[in-house]
Design a protein around this motif. Structure first.
Motif, PDB file in Angstrom:
ATOM      1  N   GLU A   1       0.792  -1.218   0.180  1.00  0.00           N
ATOM      2  CA  GLU A   1      -0.022   0.229   0.047  1.00  0.00           C
ATOM      3  C   GLU A   1       0.894   1.329   0.060  1.00  0.00           C
ATOM      4  O   GLU A   1       0.313   2.403  -0.369  1.00  0.00           O
ATOM      5  CB  GLU A   1      -0.828  -0.038   1.062  1.00  0.00           C
ATOM      6  N   MET A   2       2.262   1.209   0.266  1.00  0.00           N
ATOM      7  CA  MET A   2       2.828   2.501   0.661  1.00  0.00           C
ATOM      8  C   MET A   2       3.930   2.371  -0.653  1.00  0.00           C
ATOM      9  O   MET A   2       5.240   1.985  -0.593  1.00  0.00           O
ATOM     10  CB  MET A   2       3.586   2.256   1.813  1.00  0.00           C
ATOM     11  N   ASN A   3       3.599   2.925  -1.758  1.00  0.00           N
ATOM     12  CA  ASN A   3       4.299   3.015  -2.863  1.00  0.00           C
ATOM     13  C   ASN A   3       5.332   3.995  -2.562  1.00  0.00           C
ATOM     14  O   ASN A   3       6.913   3.799  -3.410  1.00  0.00           O
ATOM     15  CB  ASN A   3       3.567   3.373  -4.109  1.00  0.00           C
ATOM     16  N   ALA A   4       5.261   5.094  -1.682  1.00  0.00           N
ATOM     17  CA  ALA A   4       6.563   5.919  -1.794  1.00  0.00           C
ATOM     18  C   ALA A   4       7.451   5.855  -0.555  1.00  0.00           C
ATOM     19  O   ALA A   4       8.052   6.708  -0.203  1.00  0.00           O
ATOM     20  CB  ALA A   4       5.662   7.488  -1.625  1.00  0.00           C
ATOM     21  N   GLY A   5       7.313   4.549  -0.003  1.00  0.00           N
ATOM     22  CA  GLY A   5       8.116   4.195   0.861  1.00  0.00           C
ATOM     23  C   GLY A   5       7.504   4.981   2.346  1.00  0.00           C
ATOM     24  O   GLY A   5       6.476   5.657   2.446  1.00  0.00           O
ATOM     25  N   GLY A   6       8.576   4.731   3.626  1.00  0.00           N
ATOM     26  CA  GLY A   6       7.764   5.341   4.745  1.00  0.00           C
ATOM     27  C   GLY A   6       8.034   4.323   5.795  1.00  0.00           C
ATOM     28  O   GLY A   6       8.897   3.318   5.809  1.00  0.00           O
ATOM     29  N   GLU A   7       7.210   4.363   6.966  1.00  0.00           N
ATOM     30  CA  GLU A   7       7.252   3.405   7.977  1.00  0.00           C
ATOM     31  C   GLU A   7       5.860   2.817   8.422  1.00  0.00           C
ATOM     32  O   GLU A   7       4.854   3.260   8.183  1.00  0.00           O
ATOM     33  CB  GLU A   7       7.665   4.314   9.426  1.00  0.00           C
ATOM     34  N   ILE A   8       6.253   1.523   8.760  1.00  0.00           N
ATOM     35  CA  ILE A   8       5.090   0.676   9.272  1.00  0.00           C
ATOM     36  C   ILE A   8       5.236   0.491  10.698  1.00  0.00           C
ATOM     37  O   ILE A   8       6.361   0.104  11.033  1.00  0.00           O
ATOM     38  CB  ILE A   8       4.944  -0.694   8.336  1.00  0.00           C
ATOM     39  N   ASN A   9       4.209   0.596  11.410  1.00  0.00           N
ATOM     40  CA  ASN A   9       4.345   0.182  12.778  1.00  0.00           C
ATOM     41  C   ASN A   9       3.375  -0.773  13.201  1.00  0.00           C
ATOM     42  O   ASN A   9       2.428  -0.999  12.746  1.00  0.00           O
ATOM     43  CB  ASN A   9       3.797   1.655  13.670  1.00  0.00           C
ATOM     44  N   VAL A  10       3.998  -1.707  14.100  1.00  0.00           N
ATOM     45  CA  VAL A  10       3.489  -2.914  14.565  1.00  0.00           C
ATOM     46  C   VAL A  10       3.455  -2.711  16.205  1.00  0.00           C
ATOM     47  O   VAL A  10       4.401  -2.590  16.951  1.00  0.00           O
ATOM     48  CB  VAL A  10       4.245  -4.234  14.383  1.00  0.00           C
ATOM     49  N   VAL A  11       2.137  -2.590  16.641  1.00  0.00           N
ATOM     50  CA  VAL A  11       1.941  -2.310  18.212  1.00  0.00           C
ATOM     51  C   VAL A  11       1.091  -3.244  18.888  1.00  0.00           C
ATOM     52  O   VAL A  11       0.277  -3.753  18.157  1.00  0.00           O
ATOM     53  CB  VAL A  11       0.919  -0.766  18.096  1.00  0.00           C
ATOM     54  N   LEU A  12       1.731  -3.526  19.913  1.00  0.00           N
ATOM     55  CA  LEU A  12       1.185  -4.502  20.827  1.00  0.00           C
ATOM     56  C   LEU A  12       0.679  -3.993  22.131  1.00  0.00           C
ATOM     57  O   LEU A  12       1.242  -3.234  22.925  1.00  0.00           O
ATOM     58  CB  LEU A  12       2.373  -5.554  21.177  1.00  0.00           C
ATOM     59  N   ASN A  13      -0.745  -4.271  22.247  1.00  0.00           N
ATOM     60  CA  ASN A  13      -1.482  -3.748  23.512  1.00  0.00           C
ATOM     61  C   ASN A  13      -2.160  -4.864  24.160  1.00  0.00           C
ATOM     62  O   ASN A  13      -2.351  -5.925  23.491  1.00  0.00           O
ATOM     63  CB  ASN A  13      -2.370  -2.684  23.047  1.00  0.00           C
ATOM     64  N   LYS A  14      -2.352  -4.455  25.298  1.00  0.00           N
ATOM     65  CA  LYS A  14      -3.322  -5.598  26.269  1.00  0.00           C
ATOM     66  C   LYS A  14      -4.483  -5.250  26.730  1.00  0.00           C
ATOM     67  O   LYS A  14      -4.381  -4.091  27.271  1.00  0.00           O
ATOM     68  CB  LYS A  14      -2.352  -6.224  27.426  1.00  0.00           C
ATOM     69  N   ASN A  15      -5.666  -5.921  26.583  1.00  0.00           N
ATOM     70  CA  ASN A  15      -6.793  -5.300  27.054  1.00  0.00           C
ATOM     71  C   ASN A  15      -7.127  -5.959  28.138  1.00  0.00           C
ATOM     72  O   ASN A  15      -7.586  -7.293  28.107  1.00  0.00           O
ATOM     73  CB  ASN A  15      -7.795  -5.608  25.817  1.00  0.00           C
ATOM     74  N   ARG A  16      -7.005  -5.572  29.227  1.00  0.00           N
ATOM     75  CA  ARG A  16      -7.248  -6.229  30.579  1.00  0.00           C
ATOM     76  C   ARG A  16      -8.509  -6.561  30.820  1.00  0.00           C
ATOM     77  O   ARG A  16      -8.979  -7.694  31.419  1.00  0.00           O
ATOM     78  CB  ARG A  16      -6.629  -5.419  31.914  1.00  0.00           C
TER      79      ARG A  16
END
Length: 267
Positions: free
Chosen positions: A171-186
């Motif tokens: 999806e990111m033809n122009a480059g950039g950054e992908i973020n993978v974020v881990l959260n916990k729903n208590r």
């Protein structure tokens, strides 16, 4: 071995006198699902092969260079440093190949306790080479901040994550950054893994059919990746949620229960 059934109690007035049961063999459907999953794995492997070959070539250059230095001019003071660099690069190649092979092995679901942070780091490490070829970096944010295990099929969940990251890269033809974020729903006792890209977003008309098999916007796409990913996540009693804004990127969040190890459905 693979079937569904339901049972209905039978009463004579108020007295329980028996049950009515119906069993249906769904082995053929199960086998077809496994075949589709295997085909999708092969599709992913094909896309990643070029990136993997490129990444393996990178450490071969310093390995060859330092071996030549050692061969032509064996310097005892420097040899320890040279051998450490060679050893580190060989280990990096081994990890890449091991992770690649793990994805390619078609096998029945096998759930066990898996460290989620380790799984995410392994997946990101595997996909970074592919991202680098497209001028994309993949960052990991761990908001849980302590080791956490969940009861899943490691290979299948890794396949889901690879698919989501692969889609984000495309999806990111122009480059950039992908973020993978881990959260916990208590409150819900579950984890949330978000893959956040900076792409152009998903057309609202396509969004509603995103998980429909054979629906794709890619010229060479199969339209099976997200459908299979959703099925895998549902089989783990989780869900996939998509939040996309035109020209502002897409966030896809996978939620998974932290542990349902004692659930009889996993026996």
């Amino acid at each position: 071995d693979n079937g569904v059934h339901f049972t209905i109690p039978i009463y004579d007035g108020v007295q329980f006198i028996g049950t009515y049961s119906q069993f249906r063999d769904i082995t053929d459907r199960y086998d077809l699902e496994q075949q589709v999953i295997t085909n999708e794995k092969l599709s992913i492997i094909g896309k990643m092969s070029t990136s993997l070959a490129h990444e393996i070539r990178n450490p071969l250059t310093p390995i060859s260079g330092f071996l030549k230095l050692l061969e032509n001019n064996f310097d005892k003071a420097k040899s320890k440093e040279y051998f450490k660099i060679i050893n580190d690069e060989l280990h990096r190649m081994k990890d890449l190949i091991n992770n690649f092979v793990m994805i390619s092995k078609p096998e029945a679901p096998r759930k066990k306790d898996v460290n989620i942070q380790t799984l995410l780091l392994e997946t990101i490490h595997l996909m970074n080479s592919h991202g680098n070829l497209h001028n994309i970096s993949i960052e990991f944010t761990d908001n849980i901040k302590h080791d956490l295990s969940i009861y899943v099929d490691k290979n299948q969940i890794k396949q889901v994550l690879i698919n989501l990251i692969q889609n984000a890269i495309e999806e990111m033809n122009a480059g950039g950054e992908i973020n993978v974020v881990l959260n916990k729903n208590r409150e819900l006792n579950q984890i949330e893994i978000s893959v956040i890209d900076q792409g152009c977003g998903i057309d609202p008309k396509i969004l509603s059919d995103l998980f429909t098999p054979f629906v794709t916007t890619k010229p060479d796409g199969t339209g099976l990746g997200l459908s299979i990913s959703q099925r895998i996540v549902k089989n783990h009693y989780g869900e996939i949620v998509v939040d996309s804004n035109k020209n502002r990127g897409t966030t896809i969040t996978v939620t998974l229960p932290i542990s349902i190890k004692n659930d009889r459905r996993d026996d």
